[in-house]
Design a protein around this motif. Sequence first.
Motif, PDB file in Angstrom:
ATOM      1  N   GLY A   1      -5.484 -11.875  -3.785  1.00 29.67           N
ATOM      2  CA  GLY A   1      -4.348 -11.146  -3.234  1.00 29.67           C
ATOM      3  C   GLY A   1      -4.311 -11.237  -1.725  1.00 29.67           C
ATOM      4  O   GLY A   1      -4.764 -12.221  -1.145  1.00 29.67           O
TER       5      GLY A   1
ATOM      6  N   VAL B   1      -3.328  -5.972   2.860  1.00 31.78           N
ATOM      7  CA  VAL B   1      -2.066  -5.354   3.258  1.00 31.78           C
ATOM      8  C   VAL B   1      -2.366  -4.182   4.182  1.00 31.78           C
ATOM      9  O   VAL B   1      -3.206  -3.338   3.871  1.00 31.78           O
ATOM     10  CB  VAL B   1      -1.269  -4.863   2.025  1.00 31.78           C
ATOM     11  CG1 VAL B   1       0.013  -4.177   2.439  1.00 31.78           C
ATOM     12  CG2 VAL B   1      -0.977  -6.035   1.085  1.00 31.78           C
TER      13      VAL B   1
ATOM     14  N   ARG C   1       4.645  -1.871   4.972  1.00 29.30           N
ATOM     15  CA  ARG C   1       3.475  -2.604   4.491  1.00 29.30           C
ATOM     16  C   ARG C   1       3.592  -4.062   4.938  1.00 29.30           C
ATOM     17  O   ARG C   1       4.567  -4.730   4.623  1.00 29.30           O
ATOM     18  CB  ARG C   1       3.389  -2.488   2.985  1.00 29.30           C
ATOM     19  CG  ARG C   1       3.222  -1.022   2.548  1.00 29.30           C
ATOM     20  CD  ARG C   1       3.347  -0.838   1.061  1.00 29.30           C
ATOM     21  NE  ARG C   1       2.249  -1.550   0.407  1.00 29.30           N
ATOM     22  CZ  ARG C   1       2.323  -2.034  -0.816  1.00 29.30           C
ATOM     23  NH1 ARG C   1       3.408  -1.911  -1.533  1.00 29.30           N
ATOM     24  NH2 ARG C   1       1.293  -2.659  -1.338  1.00 29.30           N
TER      25      ARG C   1
ATOM     26  N   LEU D   1       3.834 -12.570  -2.344  1.00 28.28           N
ATOM     27  CA  LEU D   1       3.785 -11.254  -1.709  1.00 28.28           C
ATOM     28  C   LEU D   1       4.142 -10.158  -2.701  1.00 28.28           C
ATOM     29  O   LEU D   1       5.107 -10.289  -3.454  1.00 28.28           O
ATOM     30  CB  LEU D   1       4.757 -11.178  -0.528  1.00 28.28           C
ATOM     31  CG  LEU D   1       4.307 -11.812   0.780  1.00 28.28           C
ATOM     32  CD1 LEU D   1       5.419 -11.699   1.818  1.00 28.28           C
ATOM     33  CD2 LEU D   1       3.039 -11.159   1.304  1.00 28.28           C
ATOM     34  N   PRO D   2       3.369  -9.069  -2.695  1.00 27.19           N
ATOM     35  CA  PRO D   2       3.734  -7.938  -3.557  1.00 27.19           C
ATOM     36  C   PRO D   2       5.094  -7.372  -3.155  1.00 27.19           C
ATOM     37  O   PRO D   2       5.496  -7.466  -1.988  1.00 27.19           O
ATOM     38  CB  PRO D   2       2.623  -6.915  -3.279  1.00 27.19           C
ATOM     39  CG  PRO D   2       1.508  -7.690  -2.671  1.00 27.19           C
ATOM     40  CD  PRO D   2       2.138  -8.835  -1.954  1.00 27.19           C
ATOM     41  N   GLU D   3       5.789  -6.793  -4.099  1.00 29.41           N
ATOM     42  CA  GLU D   3       7.101  -6.207  -3.826  1.00 29.41           C
ATOM     43  C   GLU D   3       6.977  -5.135  -2.735  1.00 29.41           C
ATOM     44  O   GLU D   3       6.033  -4.337  -2.742  1.00 29.41           O
ATOM     45  CB  GLU D   3       7.676  -5.590  -5.090  1.00 29.41           C
ATOM     46  CG  GLU D   3       9.115  -5.159  -4.916  1.00 29.41           C
ATOM     47  CD  GLU D   3       9.770  -4.807  -6.231  1.00 29.41           C
ATOM     48  OE1 GLU D   3      10.609  -3.889  -6.216  1.00 29.41           O
ATOM     49  OE2 GLU D   3       9.445  -5.440  -7.248  1.00 29.41           O
TER      50      GLU D   3
ATOM     51  N   VAL E   1       6.352  -5.674   0.388  1.00 31.43           N
ATOM     52  CA  VAL E   1       5.448  -6.092   1.460  1.00 31.43           C
ATOM     53  C   VAL E   1       6.082  -7.255   2.201  1.00 31.43           C
ATOM     54  O   VAL E   1       6.588  -8.192   1.583  1.00 31.43           O
ATOM     55  CB  VAL E   1       4.068  -6.512   0.903  1.00 31.43           C
ATOM     56  CG1 VAL E   1       3.178  -7.051   2.004  1.00 31.43           C
ATOM     57  CG2 VAL E   1       3.403  -5.347   0.198  1.00 31.43           C
TER      58      VAL E   1
END
Length: 101
Positions: free
Chosen positions: A24, A27, A34, A66-68, A70
């Motif tokens: 990952g 963050v 973020r 990328l995570p939602e 972020v």
Amino acid sequence: MSDVERARTLRAARLYFERPEEPGFLVSETELGRLVPVFTSIEGLAEFAGVCGWASTTARDLVDLLPEGVRAVVDPYGEHPFLLDADVLSKVLEGLDSGGA
């Protein structure tokens, strides 16, 4: 630089980031939301994080990874840092790929 100009530049570029122990991104919670710091050179990453484990990817893949919620901050210590919003970049890249802009 406009979003389209940035997208054209980033489309072929590698982006480097500090690799956490687990898969990952590292963050950071900031007043801007973020963020994940990413760099256009390994030297930029080293200036930011020192000696560290690292990984790299393309801007196109970063959009998917990328995570939602972020965003990435590109070259935060560079002359021209900027925020990279995955949704915006994705739309611009799709436009470029389909022959637009």
